[in-house]
Design a protein around this motif. Structure first.
Motif, short mmCIF file in Angstrom:
data_model
loop_
_atom_site.label_atom_id
_atom_site.label_comp_id
_atom_site.label_asym_id
_atom_site.label_seq_id
_atom_site.Cartn_x
_atom_site.Cartn_y
_atom_site.Cartn_z
N LEU A 1 41.81 50.91 33.86
CA LEU A 1 42.74 50.33 32.88
C LEU A 1 41.97 49.80 31.68
CD1 LEU A 1 45.18 48.43 35.28
CD2 LEU A 1 45.43 50.73 34.31
N THR A 2 42.69 49.59 30.59
CA THR A 2 42.10 49.09 29.35
C THR A 2 42.62 47.70 29.03
OG1 THR A 2 43.82 49.87 27.82
CG2 THR A 2 42.16 51.48 28.53
N ALA A 3 42.09 47.11 27.97
CA ALA A 3 42.52 45.77 27.56
C ALA A 3 43.94 45.76 27.04
CB ALA A 3 41.56 45.23 26.50
N ASP A 4 44.49 46.93 26.68
CA ASP A 4 45.88 47.01 26.23
C ASP A 4 46.86 47.10 27.40
OD1 ASP A 4 45.34 46.90 23.52
OD2 ASP A 4 45.13 49.08 23.33
N ASP A 5 46.35 47.32 28.58
CA ASP A 5 47.20 47.47 29.76
C ASP A 5 47.46 46.13 30.43
OD1 ASP A 5 47.15 50.25 29.38
OD2 ASP A 5 45.30 50.45 30.55
N MET A 6 48.50 46.09 31.24
CA MET A 6 48.85 44.87 31.97
C MET A 6 49.07 45.21 33.44
SD MET A 6 52.15 42.34 31.53
CE MET A 6 51.62 41.69 29.94
N VAL A 7 48.56 44.34 34.30
CA VAL A 7 48.85 44.41 35.73
C VAL A 7 49.75 43.23 36.07
CG1 VAL A 7 47.91 44.23 38.07
CG2 VAL A 7 46.70 45.56 36.32
N ILE A 8 50.91 43.51 36.64
CA ILE A 8 51.77 42.45 37.16
C ILE A 8 51.61 42.43 38.67
CG2 ILE A 8 54.12 41.61 37.47
CD1 ILE A 8 54.80 42.52 34.74
N ALA A 9 51.11 41.32 39.19
CA ALA A 9 50.88 41.17 40.62
C ALA A 9 52.00 40.33 41.23
CB ALA A 9 49.53 40.51 40.87
#
Length: 423
Positions: A112-120
């Protein structure tokens, strides 16, 4: 003469219990805690008894956001989703699906990149449902560790400290794997004090515990651990600490909020609520005896509250099995059996206790209710309640009395809810 009887008291207690559970429904609360959608990808991962319901709530809240990912929940706790995959696995002892889920979740956050988001999406039960054994360990080793911990009498905090140091995904390691993507953690708390590092062993949260603490816990409880596990603990690899990962932690439901919802329902029923705390711990039978003493004082002397009233508490008690034989039961039914034995059939006192996820231990009941004639009905059914308590067979005793509370999976988890009604 009291206006309360078995029928009205049991109805009130059930309404109070279900009000607490409803307050933690992901469909009602999750949408209020969401961040703005990312510029890049949005990957959803998660683990826990409520994770599937949380995933469905996220899909409903973000119909136009491109979501992908995978979450794991307990067998029987899945709900339909269209964009986020649901895996079911075993709880409280992990199985092959638990290992598969962890592997899939770690793969989902790769690259993933800094523009991506992970929702946990994290809730109680995630420790067993998402298992990635430390290097040098096999799944069988993790299963042996969980069994030893569950029988030891260790607190949930102590169990989690051990689990984190034997994992490639817990104790902040999931967040570390997701770098440089932003990680937003939506949590449903089931732990005393709502410490995010304790919920499902904190896969996205820096770990305050250290390897020396873990070694002390293993020694103090004389845990019988496989050789592979002992080698990992000897090697002493540490978990991520504060500063190693960036945290965006959002608590969407918690025991304190559930108890307040229970108190609000009690007021509607004409009862004075008294919340004794949301993080009561201790041996289940000991807490049951203490709570019975408080209930008797309230009934006879109006202290600490005058009836009609309800004493409310939450948290997670402990059942220490030891090495002897044990019957069927969980924290809540053992608590209630001890409470009933201490009350000795006192008039005008009723109680309910249950796990908010709908499963007390590994049986099919959330918990049970106690009425003034519960012990008499147990004995009439051929059950010795005192022997049932000694043999950790509380489920069988309450089943014989017809006093089990069966809700089925509630798809959330804010720990145990206990209510004692003083008529």
């Amino acid at each position: 003469m009291s206006a309360w009887n078995d029928h009205s008291a049991k109805d009130a207690l059930n309404r109070i219990f279900m009000a607490a559970v409803a307050s933690a429904d992901p469909a009602k609360v999750l949408q209020h805690h969401l961040p703005s959608p990312p510029k890049g990808r949005c990957v959803v991962v998660g683990a826990g008894k409520a994770s599937a319901a949380m995933a469905a709530a996220l899909e409903a809240a973000w119909p136009h956001v491109d979501l992908s990912g995978v979450v794991v929940t307990r067998y029987g706790h899945a709900v339909p989703t269209t964009r986020i995959e649901i895996i079911e696995a075993s709880h409280p002892v992990p199985d092959d699906k638990s290992a598969e889920a962890a592997k899939r979740i770690l793969a989902a956050v790769e690259g993933l990149t800094a523009d991506d988001m992970v929702i946990a999406l994290i809730s109680g039960g995630g420790s067993a449902l998402m298992v990635a054994p430390a290097e040098g360990m096999a799944l069988a080793d993790k299963m042996a560790v969980n069994r030893a911990l569950l029988a030891s009498g260790a607190t949930i905090s102590e169990m989690n400290a051990v689990r984190k140091h034997l994992s490639r995904i817990k104790g902040g390691r999931l967040a570390l794997a997701a770098k440089p993507a932003r990680v937003v953690s939506l949590l449903i708390s089931d732990v005393p004090g709502d410490d995010p590092s304790e919920i499902a062993s904190g896969p996205t949260v820096a770990d305050p515990s250290d390897i020396e603490t873990v070694r002390e816990i293993v020694s103090r409880y004389a845990l019988d651990l496989p050789e592979n596990v002992r080698k990992v603990l000897e090697k002493g690899e540490e978990t991520p600490k504060a500063g190693d990962i960036e945290e965006d932690i959002r608590l969407i439901a918690a025991p304190s909020l559930a108890l307040q919802a229970a108190a609000d329902e009690a007021v509607k029923l004409g009862l004075t609520p008294l919340i004794l705390g949301d993080s009561l711990e201790g041996e289940s039978r000991d807490v049951g005896a203490v709570m019975a003493g408080i209930a008797l004082s309230a009934s006879r002397k109006g202290l600490p509250v005058k009836g009609p009233a309800v004493l409310l508490s939450g948290g997670e008690t402990t059942v220490t099995i030891g090495k002897g034989p044990a019957g069927k039961g969980g924290r809540n039914t053992e608590f209630l059996l001890s409470l009933a034995l201490t009350l000795k059939g006192a008039d005008g006192i009723w109680a309910i206790a249950g796990d908010s996820d709908g499963i007390d231990g590994v049986e099919d009941a959330a918990g049970a209710v106690v009425t003034p004639d519960t012990l008499a009905r147990m004995r009439k059914a051929g059950v010795d309640p005192r022997q049932s308590l000694v043999g950790h067979d509380s489920y069988t005793a309450f089943r014989a009395a017809g006093d089990l509370v069966v809700t089925g999976p509630t798809l959330t988890n804010v720990n145990d809810i206990r209510a004692i009604l003083i008529g």
